[in-house]
Design an enzyme around this catalytic site. Sequence first.
Site, mmCIF file in Angstrom:
data_model
loop_
_atom_site.group_PDB
_atom_site.id
_atom_site.type_symbol
_atom_site.label_atom_id
_atom_site.label_comp_id
_atom_site.label_asym_id
_atom_site.label_seq_id
_atom_site.Cartn_x
_atom_site.Cartn_y
_atom_site.Cartn_z
ATOM 1 N N PHE A 47 7.229 3.750 1.277
ATOM 2 C CA PHE A 47 7.048 2.535 0.467
ATOM 3 C C PHE A 47 8.225 1.577 0.577
ATOM 4 O O PHE A 47 8.266 0.569 -0.113
ATOM 5 C CB PHE A 47 6.830 2.901 -1.006
ATOM 6 C CG PHE A 47 5.516 3.587 -1.262
ATOM 7 C CD1 PHE A 47 4.327 2.870 -1.236
ATOM 8 C CD2 PHE A 47 5.465 4.950 -1.513
ATOM 9 C CE1 PHE A 47 3.111 3.497 -1.457
ATOM 10 C CE2 PHE A 47 4.250 5.585 -1.744
ATOM 11 C CZ PHE A 47 3.069 4.864 -1.718
ATOM 12 N N LEU A 48 9.222 1.897 1.420
ATOM 13 C CA LEU A 48 10.395 1.009 1.436
ATOM 14 C C LEU A 48 10.073 -0.336 2.078
ATOM 15 O O LEU A 48 9.194 -0.460 2.924
ATOM 16 C CB LEU A 48 11.592 1.687 2.090
ATOM 17 C CG LEU A 48 11.508 2.270 3.493
ATOM 18 C CD1 LEU A 48 11.660 1.208 4.535
ATOM 19 C CD2 LEU A 48 12.587 3.324 3.638
ATOM 20 N N LYS A 105 -1.353 4.347 -0.232
ATOM 21 C CA LYS A 105 -0.443 3.466 0.502
ATOM 22 C C LYS A 105 -1.129 2.146 0.835
ATOM 23 O O LYS A 105 -0.592 1.053 0.613
ATOM 24 C CB LYS A 105 0.035 4.179 1.777
ATOM 25 C CG LYS A 105 0.704 3.298 2.786
ATOM 26 C CD LYS A 105 2.050 2.771 2.301
ATOM 27 C CE LYS A 105 2.511 1.641 3.172
ATOM 28 N NZ LYS A 105 3.896 1.314 3.064
ATOM 29 N N LEU A 106 -2.359 2.235 1.353
ATOM 30 C CA LEU A 106 -3.104 1.009 1.674
ATOM 31 C C LEU A 106 -3.375 0.215 0.399
ATOM 32 O O LEU A 106 -3.257 -1.009 0.364
ATOM 33 C CB LEU A 106 -4.443 1.350 2.346
ATOM 34 C CG LEU A 106 -4.390 2.026 3.715
ATOM 35 C CD1 LEU A 106 -5.809 2.264 4.235
ATOM 36 C CD2 LEU A 106 -3.621 1.165 4.711
ATOM 37 N N ALA A 107 -3.718 0.927 -0.672
ATOM 38 C CA ALA A 107 -4.044 0.257 -1.943
ATOM 39 C C ALA A 107 -2.813 -0.463 -2.501
ATOM 40 O O ALA A 107 -2.912 -1.599 -2.957
ATOM 41 C CB ALA A 107 -4.572 1.274 -2.953
ATOM 42 N N CYS A 161 3.049 -5.617 7.737
ATOM 43 C CA CYS A 161 2.254 -4.629 6.989
ATOM 44 C C CYS A 161 1.051 -5.178 6.236
ATOM 45 O O CYS A 161 -0.057 -4.664 6.374
ATOM 46 C CB CYS A 161 3.149 -3.888 6.014
ATOM 47 S SG CYS A 161 4.530 -3.114 6.828
ATOM 48 N N PHE A 162 1.277 -6.211 5.414
ATOM 49 C CA PHE A 162 0.225 -6.598 4.465
ATOM 50 C C PHE A 162 -1.109 -6.911 5.146
ATOM 51 O O PHE A 162 -2.139 -6.358 4.779
ATOM 52 C CB PHE A 162 0.676 -7.800 3.629
ATOM 53 C CG PHE A 162 1.642 -7.441 2.526
ATOM 54 C CD1 PHE A 162 1.975 -6.126 2.271
ATOM 55 C CD2 PHE A 162 2.207 -8.427 1.723
ATOM 56 C CE1 PHE A 162 2.855 -5.780 1.263
ATOM 57 C CE2 PHE A 162 3.087 -8.099 0.704
ATOM 58 C CZ PHE A 162 3.410 -6.775 0.474
ATOM 59 N N LYS A 164 -2.174 -6.277 8.207
ATOM 60 C CA LYS A 164 -2.693 -5.123 8.958
ATOM 61 C C LYS A 164 -3.318 -4.101 8.003
ATOM 62 O O LYS A 164 -4.406 -3.580 8.252
ATOM 63 C CB LYS A 164 -1.545 -4.498 9.761
ATOM 64 C CG LYS A 164 -1.786 -3.078 10.237
ATOM 65 C CD LYS A 164 -0.596 -2.531 11.007
ATOM 66 C CE LYS A 164 0.635 -2.243 10.170
ATOM 67 N NZ LYS A 164 0.538 -1.133 9.227
ATOM 68 N N LYS A 224 10.766 -13.132 5.722
ATOM 69 C CA LYS A 224 11.442 -13.209 4.425
ATOM 70 C C LYS A 224 12.936 -13.192 4.686
ATOM 71 O O LYS A 224 13.359 -12.942 5.830
ATOM 72 C CB LYS A 224 11.024 -12.069 3.497
ATOM 73 C CG LYS A 224 11.467 -10.672 3.931
ATOM 74 C CD LYS A 224 11.068 -9.662 2.863
ATOM 75 C CE LYS A 224 11.594 -8.291 3.163
ATOM 76 N NZ LYS A 224 11.177 -7.272 2.205
HETATM 77 C C1 UGA Z 1 5.935 -4.274 2.194
HETATM 78 C C2 UGA Z 1 5.911 -3.523 0.853
HETATM 79 O O1 UGA Z 1 6.592 -4.307 -0.144
HETATM 80 C C3 UGA Z 1 6.586 -2.152 0.960
HETATM 81 O O2 UGA Z 1 6.457 -1.433 -0.276
HETATM 82 C C4 UGA Z 1 5.901 -1.352 2.072
HETATM 83 O O3 UGA Z 1 6.508 -0.085 2.255
HETATM 84 C C5 UGA Z 1 6.002 -2.151 3.379
HETATM 85 O O4 UGA Z 1 5.368 -3.426 3.220
HETATM 86 C C6 UGA Z 1 5.328 -1.357 4.466
HETATM 87 O O5 UGA Z 1 4.112 -1.089 4.331
HETATM 88 O O6 UGA Z 1 6.005 -0.946 5.410
HETATM 89 P P1 UGA Z 1 7.781 -5.750 3.524
HETATM 90 O O7 UGA Z 1 6.641 -6.127 4.416
HETATM 91 O O8 UGA Z 1 9.067 -5.305 4.125
HETATM 92 O O9 UGA Z 1 7.305 -4.561 2.513
HETATM 93 O O10 UGA Z 1 8.128 -7.035 2.639
HETATM 94 P P2 UGA Z 1 7.778 -7.580 1.181
HETATM 95 O O11 UGA Z 1 9.036 -7.693 0.412
HETATM 96 O O12 UGA Z 1 6.684 -6.816 0.557
HETATM 97 O O13 UGA Z 1 7.287 -9.079 1.494
HETATM 98 C C7 UGA Z 1 6.100 -9.339 2.235
HETATM 99 C C8 UGA Z 1 5.797 -10.826 2.273
HETATM 100 O O14 UGA Z 1 5.411 -11.317 0.987
HETATM 101 C C9 UGA Z 1 7.008 -11.703 2.686
HETATM 102 O O15 UGA Z 1 6.577 -12.701 3.581
HETATM 103 C C10 UGA Z 1 7.473 -12.305 1.386
HETATM 104 O O16 UGA Z 1 8.144 -13.532 1.559
HETATM 105 C C11 UGA Z 1 6.166 -12.490 0.670
HETATM 106 N N1 UGA Z 1 6.300 -12.579 -0.815
HETATM 107 C C12 UGA Z 1 6.806 -11.545 -1.521
HETATM 108 C C13 UGA Z 1 5.869 -13.730 -1.475
HETATM 109 O O17 UGA Z 1 5.386 -14.689 -0.837
HETATM 110 N N2 UGA Z 1 5.992 -13.800 -2.830
HETATM 111 C C14 UGA Z 1 6.496 -12.771 -3.577
HETATM 112 O O18 UGA Z 1 6.570 -12.897 -4.826
HETATM 113 C C15 UGA Z 1 6.914 -11.612 -2.888
#
Ligand code: UGA
Length: 369
Positions: A47-48, A105-107, A161-162, A164, A224
């Site tokens: 989940f990191l 995890k997907l959820a 991730c998201f 996919k 990000k």
């Molecule tokens: C995400 C999940 O947060 C992790 O828990 C998970 O383990 C990981 O995917 C994974 O499956 O490997 P990550 O993709 O590193 O982590 O980044 P996030 O911090 O979740 O951000 C994802 C996107 O959402 C970024 O583009 C960020 O800018 C955007 N975001 C995030 C927003 O637009 N608004 C927000 O309030 C938060």
Amino acid sequence: MIADVSKSNKIVVEKSTVPVKTAEAIEKILTHNSKGINFQILSNPEFLAEGTAIQDLFEPDRVLIGGRETPEGQKAIKALRDVYAHWVPMDRIICTNLWSAELSKLAANAFLAQRISSVNAMSALCEATGADVSQVSHAVGKDTRIGPKFLNASVGFGGSCFQKDILNLVYICECNGLPEVANYWKQVIKVNDYQKTRFVNRIVSSMFNTVSGKKIAILGFAFKKDTGDTRETPAIDVCKGLLGDKAMLSIYDPQVSEEQIQRDLSMNKFDWDHPVHLQPTSPSSMKQVSVVWDAYAATKDAHGICILTEWDEFKTLDYQKIYDNMQKPAFVFDGRNIVDVAKLREIGFIVYSIGKPLDEWLKDMPAVA
Ligand code: UGA
């Protein structure tokens, strides 16, 4: 390979995010090649998040371990639980069956992405009504049942991730004869795409309905802050949208290399899965792109600025100096809500900030073409 080299019973742990029932496939392959060895498959999803990986590892919200509900399965779960118990409190280690762990995890990623699409959908309504999305998020997030995190409106979510994982979920729903559920989750991605398109259209319509031949500074390219990762970054779609209308882009990101940006902008969607040496580059559109190593160089003589990543350094730039060196009228399009809108308007900028009350200049311009 595991079956080939194993000489005694083994526990095999899935860490990658996988489609539900992957453990079953692994189990079948290993059992058929087992030579009498017992294999237990566990699902222990990660989940990191990027940029906070070590902190997330040391202090996880929870650790999830899924295994078979047989005595051997339970024994394997306990073995892995004992490893985590060295630093994670027991009440944060959740033990479930295999399919729950894989699906959770997907959820979790789908729920996180859904929150962002929800607030981004609200941002469009805020712009239409004069509400301020930051105030709405704050008020909504104060409800303890909803909570304050992950409610920042943006130009769209990115990362490897998201999208996919949601597409993975959609596929599983369709395979299981659940088209309504599949469509529900698909909508999270559609709103994300809508948000990126809406942003590009705002830029084009504000700048007299064309950006052709105009210099636009792109501040931030990573998906990000605090990472150089550009996979599925909204910057790719925004830049391609502007290039489509023949804008001249000057891009600056503190962590992303010129080579990476060039490759991202010249590739078709999903090509990043292919080996680098097989990726085609299209020299014609790349003539419109320059990559520079400083925000001041990027904005010099520009007609507009787009902020696409929330890097801290963009909050403290000398915007007066930037304004003085730009073409007029000078525009700022903030896709991350990080600039002080009032201060920039005082300097003379025309400012668009996602989900914030609109500048007089933008009020009569259509948000979506
Ligand atoms: C995400 C999940 O947060 C992790 O828990 C998970 O383990 C990981 O995917 C994974 O499956 O490997 P990550 O993709 O590193 O982590 O980044 P996030 O911090 O979740 O951000 C994802 C996107 O959402 C970024 O583009 C960020 O800018 C955007 N975001 C995030 C927003 O637009 N608004 C927000 O309030 C938060």
